[in-house]
Motif scaffolding. Structure first.
Motif, PDB file in Angstrom:
ATOM      1  N   GLN A  10      77.195  25.743  19.110  1.00 15.94           N
ATOM      2  CA  GLN A  10      77.587  27.137  19.276  1.00 15.94           C
ATOM      3  C   GLN A  10      79.022  27.242  19.783  1.00 15.94           C
ATOM      4  O   GLN A  10      79.791  28.112  19.353  1.00 15.94           O
ATOM      5  N   ALA A  13      81.475  26.263  16.870  1.00 10.67           N
ATOM      6  CA  ALA A  13      81.517  27.341  15.878  1.00 10.67           C
ATOM      7  C   ALA A  13      82.274  28.546  16.419  1.00 10.67           C
ATOM      8  O   ALA A  13      83.079  29.165  15.703  1.00 10.67           O
ATOM      9  N   GLN A  17      85.797  30.063  15.041  1.00 12.08           N
ATOM     10  CA  GLN A  17      85.858  31.468  14.662  1.00 12.08           C
ATOM     11  C   GLN A  17      86.991  32.178  15.382  1.00 12.08           C
ATOM     12  O   GLN A  17      87.709  32.998  14.794  1.00 12.08           O
ATOM     13  N   ASP A  81      80.694  24.444   8.248  1.00 10.92           N
ATOM     14  CA  ASP A  81      81.461  25.663   7.964  1.00 10.92           C
ATOM     15  C   ASP A  81      82.961  25.467   8.141  1.00 10.92           C
ATOM     16  O   ASP A  81      83.718  26.436   8.235  1.00 10.92           O
ATOM     17  N   ASP A 257      82.160  19.191  14.376  1.00 11.62           N
ATOM     18  CA  ASP A 257      80.783  19.240  14.867  1.00 11.62           C
ATOM     19  C   ASP A 257      80.211  17.838  15.074  1.00 11.62           C
ATOM     20  O   ASP A 257      78.995  17.649  15.082  1.00 11.62           O
TER      21      ASP A 257
END
Length: 266
Positions: A10, A13, A17, A81, A257
């Motif tokens: 989390q 990510a 972002q 991602d 990640d």
């Protein structure tokens, strides 16, 4: 590889972002603690094989952890991602070996023949140093790590050649020995230091004037310890002079990640 904890996933990510949204534009040292960070080089396919050989010839300053398919801006081996056009806080754009601009994304520069390389970064062993009570000075002072050009040559590959760049973190001698022991376990994050002690021996004139990053305080009784740095390719790019090349700005990395311990020797 170990399954990355959901809480850290989390964090990585959310950080990527924030970078995409241009909310975070600064260095990434000390962020998403526990996640592997990487240096980035993006080149036209014509230069990719030579650069791959350069990395293979110089695995300490250029430890490869990921290579994209030609024209693919994703990096699935490092994160589902990841978008190499947007996920770095600041990009440097080189044309014919000269850095011509910095920017927060490269979507309009991406070409169908581009190949992205991600190299391990010393920020990934900073977590292990901190856990051992050896928190790096750049983290303590909330600045970018000090980076210096040296007189240590790399092994050339085709058009790519140049000297090695190092990061510097100061420690008292007994802590320096412990830091060497810890970082030796992280060969994909540059591993053991290349040098400690007199900076002039490796061609560094003034520790208060790093070529990249920020100067840090060196206290009485401390010695500077120097690790190979993933900014090294940026010197080789100046010499190779590709028509276009895109890199991360020093200290502003791709956050992956992958756990930093995944690439450690335990």
């Amino acid at each position: 590889m170990a399954h990355i904890p959901n809480t850290l996933l989390q964090q990585t990510a959310a950080l990527r972002q924030a970078i995409r949204n241009k909310e975070h534009t600064g260095p990434t040292s000390g962020l998403a603690t526990g996640a592997m960070q990487g240096n980035v080089v993006i080149l036209p396919a014509e230069y990719a094989n030579e650069f791959l050989m350069f990395c293979q010839n110089n695995p300490v300053p250029c430890p490869l952890i990921g290579v994209s398919a030609v024209g693919d801006f994703r990096m699935p081996m490092l994160g589902e991602d990841i978008d190499m056009r947007h996920d770095i806080p600041e990009y440097y754009v080189y044309r014919n070996g000269e850095m011509v601009e910095s920017r927060s994304d490269i979507e309009d520069l991406w070409q169908e023949d581009m190949v992205a390389f991600v190299l391990g970064c010393s920020f990934s062993f900073e977590n292990a140093l901190s856990q051992a009570g050896l928190t790096p000075r750049n983290i303590e002072q909330d600045v970018n790590v000090s980076m210096f050009e040296t007189n240590i040559p790399t092994k050339p590959a085709g058009r790519f050649h140049g000297n090695t760049v190092v990061t510097m973190r100061p420690y008292v001698p007994k802590d320096a020995i412990r830091a060497i022991q810890i970082t030796t376990r992280f060969p994909k994050a540059h591993g053991a230091p290349l040098h400690f002690g007199d900076p002039a021996t490796i061609g560094i004139k003034d520790l208060n004037k790093p070529e990249f990053g920020d100067p840090v305080t060196i206290k009485d009784g401390e010695v500077p310890v120097f690790w190979a740095c993933g900014v090294t390719p940026q010197l080789a790019i100046r010499n190779a002079k590709p028509p276009i090349c895109i890199t991360h700005a020093p200290g502003k990395m791709l956050v992956t990640d992958i756990l930093d311990t995944d690439l450690a020797i335990m």
